[in-house]
Motif scaffolding. Structure first.
Motif, PDB file in Angstrom:
ATOM      1  N   GLN A  90      86.216  52.628  30.152  1.00  0.00           N
ATOM      2  CA  GLN A  90      85.263  51.993  30.917  1.00  0.00           C
ATOM      3  C   GLN A  90      84.053  51.355  30.070  1.00  0.00           C
ATOM      4  O   GLN A  90      83.661  50.272  30.214  1.00  0.00           O
ATOM      5  N   ASN A  91      83.607  52.254  29.071  1.00  0.00           N
ATOM      6  CA  ASN A  91      82.485  51.855  28.218  1.00  0.00           C
ATOM      7  C   ASN A  91      82.800  51.371  26.806  1.00  0.00           C
ATOM      8  O   ASN A  91      82.316  51.412  25.799  1.00  0.00           O
ATOM      9  N   PHE A  92      84.470  50.817  26.986  1.00  0.00           N
ATOM     10  CA  PHE A  92      84.850  50.118  25.760  1.00  0.00           C
ATOM     11  C   PHE A  92      85.037  51.150  24.623  1.00  0.00           C
ATOM     12  O   PHE A  92      86.168  50.751  23.731  1.00  0.00           O
ATOM     13  N   GLY A 144      80.033  42.044  28.038  1.00  0.00           N
ATOM     14  CA  GLY A 144      80.948  43.199  28.461  1.00  0.00           C
ATOM     15  C   GLY A 144      82.449  42.880  28.401  1.00  0.00           C
ATOM     16  O   GLY A 144      83.281  43.628  28.176  1.00  0.00           O
ATOM     17  N   GLY A 145      82.575  41.706  29.142  1.00  0.00           N
ATOM     18  CA  GLY A 145      84.187  41.204  29.198  1.00  0.00           C
ATOM     19  C   GLY A 145      84.552  41.188  27.867  1.00  0.00           C
ATOM     20  O   GLY A 145      85.879  41.414  27.739  1.00  0.00           O
ATOM     21  N   GLY A 170      84.732  49.327  35.338  1.00  0.00           N
ATOM     22  CA  GLY A 170      83.648  50.052  36.030  1.00  0.00           C
ATOM     23  C   GLY A 170      82.431  49.698  35.420  1.00  0.00           C
ATOM     24  O   GLY A 170      81.342  49.472  35.950  1.00  0.00           O
ATOM     25  N   ALA A 171      82.509  48.977  34.347  1.00  0.00           N
ATOM     26  CA  ALA A 171      81.057  48.402  33.736  1.00  0.00           C
ATOM     27  C   ALA A 171      80.848  46.997  33.615  1.00  0.00           C
ATOM     28  O   ALA A 171      80.115  46.207  32.979  1.00  0.00           O
ATOM     29  N   LEU A 172      81.804  46.279  34.425  1.00  0.00           N
ATOM     30  CA  LEU A 172      81.847  44.898  34.591  1.00  0.00           C
ATOM     31  C   LEU A 172      81.384  44.360  35.924  1.00  0.00           C
ATOM     32  O   LEU A 172      81.811  44.997  36.932  1.00  0.00           O
ATOM     33  N   ASP A 173      80.880  43.087  36.080  1.00  0.00           N
ATOM     34  CA  ASP A 173      80.621  42.422  37.103  1.00  0.00           C
ATOM     35  C   ASP A 173      82.113  42.120  37.744  1.00  0.00           C
ATOM     36  O   ASP A 173      83.134  41.904  37.333  1.00  0.00           O
ATOM     37  N   SER A 174      82.093  41.471  39.331  1.00  0.00           N
ATOM     38  CA  SER A 174      83.345  41.423  39.960  1.00  0.00           C
ATOM     39  C   SER A 174      84.096  40.337  39.330  1.00  0.00           C
ATOM     40  O   SER A 174      85.257  40.049  39.226  1.00  0.00           O
ATOM     41  N   ALA A 175      83.366  39.124  38.967  1.00  0.00           N
ATOM     42  CA  ALA A 175      84.339  37.907  38.463  1.00  0.00           C
ATOM     43  C   ALA A 175      84.921  38.378  36.948  1.00  0.00           C
ATOM     44  O   ALA A 175      86.060  38.180  36.759  1.00  0.00           O
ATOM     45  N   THR A 176      84.082  39.060  36.229  1.00  0.00           N
ATOM     46  CA  THR A 176      84.678  39.507  34.775  1.00  0.00           C
ATOM     47  C   THR A 176      85.643  40.681  35.072  1.00  0.00           C
ATOM     48  O   THR A 176      86.915  40.763  34.314  1.00  0.00           O
ATOM     49  N   SER A 177      85.457  41.584  36.302  1.00  0.00           N
ATOM     50  CA  SER A 177      86.553  42.374  36.255  1.00  0.00           C
ATOM     51  C   SER A 177      88.034  41.918  36.879  1.00  0.00           C
ATOM     52  O   SER A 177      89.114  42.127  36.418  1.00  0.00           O
ATOM     53  N   ARG A 178      87.908  40.756  37.303  1.00  0.00           N
ATOM     54  CA  ARG A 178      89.096  39.888  37.875  1.00  0.00           C
ATOM     55  C   ARG A 178      89.883  39.426  36.566  1.00  0.00           C
ATOM     56  O   ARG A 178      90.936  39.375  36.328  1.00  0.00           O
TER      57      ARG A 178
END
Length: 225
Positions: A90-92, A144-145, A170-178
């Motif tokens: 999650q935290n890279f 983050g992405g 878990g540590a990313l916004d929704s767009a970056t998560s996608r």
């Protein structure tokens, strides 16, 4: 590839016993994208530690490529883990004072390659996640992405048997998560990379070929999508 048979895990603290995995059984076949989903405290992280060869103190059986792993010593488990698993967290878990190249090449160095031989392999891994131009940057210079893309490149650079991703969005916004999930999906479909993803986010189920739900240590539901 992965076969878990009636695995139980109990933590003992003083006089307290916490039964966190209860007769858990499932299989992961080569080329699958499996999501292990559940709320915090459901037992999914404990199960991840067992699948990732970080914990062999449990009851039951874990077979990897048809071989029991429970009785292997720490050195043997470490060897299997370094060879067979690519981890994404999650935290890279990147090293800030290492460049992107130096972070990604670590599994190759552990495998005995010299730095002179790793550059092409590292570049190919970064190309597969879409950021080859970041090879000489440091993690503090990345979003983050981008950091998670580096982490994925590090996970695949040594051609592991499977990727084990722990809350990768878990540590990313929704767009970056996608975007990150699309990378996992592409690796799974185009490269036939086996992915096991642990997450509390049920919205990610659509990316998986199989979903396992953990509830209070039990594997409550399972279905193929």
């Amino acid at each position: 590839m992965i076969e878990v048979r009636k695995v139980n895990k109990t933590y003992i603290t003083g006089e307290e016993k916490l039964h966190v995995l209860k007769d858990v059984s499932f299989e992961v076949h080569e080329g699958e994208f499996v999501g292990i989903m559940g709320e915090s405290g459901s037992g999914k992280s404990t199960l991840m530690n067992i699948i990732g060869f970080m914990d062999n103190k449990y009851e039951g059986e874990y077979l990897f490529d048809g071989k029991l792993t429970k009785n292997e010593n720490d050195d043997k488990l470490s060897h299997i883990r370094n060879r067979a698993v690519g981890f994404v967290f999650q935290n890279f878990n990147l090293i800030d004072n290492y460049t992107v190249r130096e972070n990604v090449e670590l599994p190759l160095l552990y495998a005995g390659l010299t730095p002179r031989k790793t550059k092409k392999i590292v570049l190919e891994a970064l190309e597969s996640v879409g950021i080859p131009e970041k090879i000489d940057k440091y993690p503090t210079q990345l979003s983050g992405g981008q950091k998670q893309r580096v982490a994925i490149a590090r996970a695949i650079v040594h051609n592991p048997k499977f990727i084990l991703a722990d809350e990768p969005t878990g540590a990313l916004d929704s767009a970056t998560s996608r975007e990150i999930m699309e990378i996992f999906k592409k690796l799974n479909i185009e490269n036939k990379t086996t992915v096991v993803m642990v997450t509390h986010d049920r919205s990610l189920a659509s990316y998986c070929s199989k979903v396992l739900f953990m509830v209070d240590g039990n594997l409550e539901e399972r279905f193929d999508l």
